[in-house]
Write a protein that holds these residues in place. Sequence first.
Motif, short mmCIF file in Angstrom:
data_model
loop_
_atom_site.label_atom_id
_atom_site.label_comp_id
_atom_site.label_asym_id
_atom_site.label_seq_id
_atom_site.Cartn_x
_atom_site.Cartn_y
_atom_site.Cartn_z
N SER A 36 0.81 -1.22 0.00
CA SER A 36 0.00 0.00 0.00
C SER A 36 0.85 1.27 0.00
N ASP A 37 2.14 1.16 0.31
CA ASP A 37 3.05 2.31 0.29
C ASP A 37 3.88 2.37 -0.99
N ASN A 38 3.51 1.56 -1.98
CA ASN A 38 4.22 1.45 -3.26
C ASN A 38 5.64 0.91 -3.12
N VAL A 39 5.89 0.14 -2.06
CA VAL A 39 7.16 -0.54 -1.91
C VAL A 39 7.07 -1.85 -2.68
N LEU A 40 8.09 -2.13 -3.48
CA LEU A 40 8.08 -3.37 -4.27
C LEU A 40 7.97 -4.56 -3.33
N TYR A 41 6.97 -5.42 -3.57
CA TYR A 41 6.73 -6.58 -2.72
C TYR A 41 7.89 -7.57 -2.87
N GLY A 76 18.57 -3.89 7.83
CA GLY A 76 19.74 -3.54 7.04
C GLY A 76 19.56 -3.80 5.55
N ALA A 77 18.51 -4.54 5.19
CA ALA A 77 18.25 -4.81 3.78
C ALA A 77 17.68 -3.54 3.14
N VAL A 78 17.94 -3.38 1.85
CA VAL A 78 17.43 -2.21 1.14
C VAL A 78 16.24 -2.64 0.30
N ARG A 79 15.14 -1.91 0.45
CA ARG A 79 13.95 -2.14 -0.37
C ARG A 79 13.77 -0.90 -1.22
N HIS A 80 12.87 -0.99 -2.18
CA HIS A 80 12.67 0.13 -3.10
C HIS A 80 11.20 0.49 -3.20
N ARG A 81 10.95 1.79 -3.23
CA ARG A 81 9.60 2.32 -3.31
C ARG A 81 9.45 3.14 -4.58
N VAL A 82 8.30 3.01 -5.23
CA VAL A 82 8.00 3.85 -6.38
C VAL A 82 7.52 5.18 -5.81
N ALA A 83 8.36 6.21 -5.96
CA ALA A 83 8.15 7.46 -5.24
C ALA A 83 7.41 8.53 -6.04
N ARG A 84 7.66 8.60 -7.33
CA ARG A 84 7.06 9.67 -8.12
C ARG A 84 7.09 9.29 -9.59
N TRP A 85 6.43 10.14 -10.39
CA TRP A 85 6.38 9.93 -11.83
C TRP A 85 7.04 11.10 -12.51
N GLU A 86 7.75 10.83 -13.60
CA GLU A 86 8.32 11.87 -14.45
C GLU A 86 7.98 11.53 -15.88
N PRO A 87 7.81 12.55 -16.71
CA PRO A 87 7.56 12.26 -18.12
C PRO A 87 8.75 11.55 -18.74
N GLY A 88 8.49 10.67 -19.68
CA GLY A 88 9.57 9.99 -20.39
C GLY A 88 10.22 10.92 -21.39
#
Length: 172
Positions: A36-41, A76-88
């Motif tokens: 729900s926080d846009n963190v890659l499962y 200590g593990a690094v996860r990644h979240r989809v934070a924002r959108w930018e035009p291509g």
Amino acid sequence: MSDAPARPAPKKSPDVRTLRCLGPNCNGLLAYEVDSDNVLYTDLAWTARTAGDLRFLPCPKCGGRNVLESLPSQSGAVRHRVARWEPGDTAATLTPQEYADLELIPRPIRDKLDRAGVKLHLREWQALAMADRVRLRDLPCVTDADAADYAAAVDHLVRRITGAPAERLAKP
């Protein structure tokens, strides 16, 4: 009292959904699962594309970039979240004539701005990235809902450039 054995409490299932493009008016599906926080499962950040220091998941529908940011966890593990959108980078696909046509504000875009009730100054237009100009050219502005979405897109872009909202046109 019942003689039946007590049932164990049900396990809480994770809140997982399919990632949708964060682009305005897009909502395209991307082949990733997020919470729900846009963190890659399942952390598939290694599949992301890069442009300099920017890591992003491209949208197959709009061509925009869904930008990833790193989130260190308590373990200590690094996860990644989809934070924002930018035009291509749509400017790379423009012909020289299309590029020249977008140097000044074209008449069809002026008409859309009028319909949406927003003012866009030439200096603001020319401060926009070419991809943002193409996006404004291609966004629909036919219905009242389209006009509201168009005004919101212009407002977002002007705020990004000037820090202030886009001017509104006086109602007749």
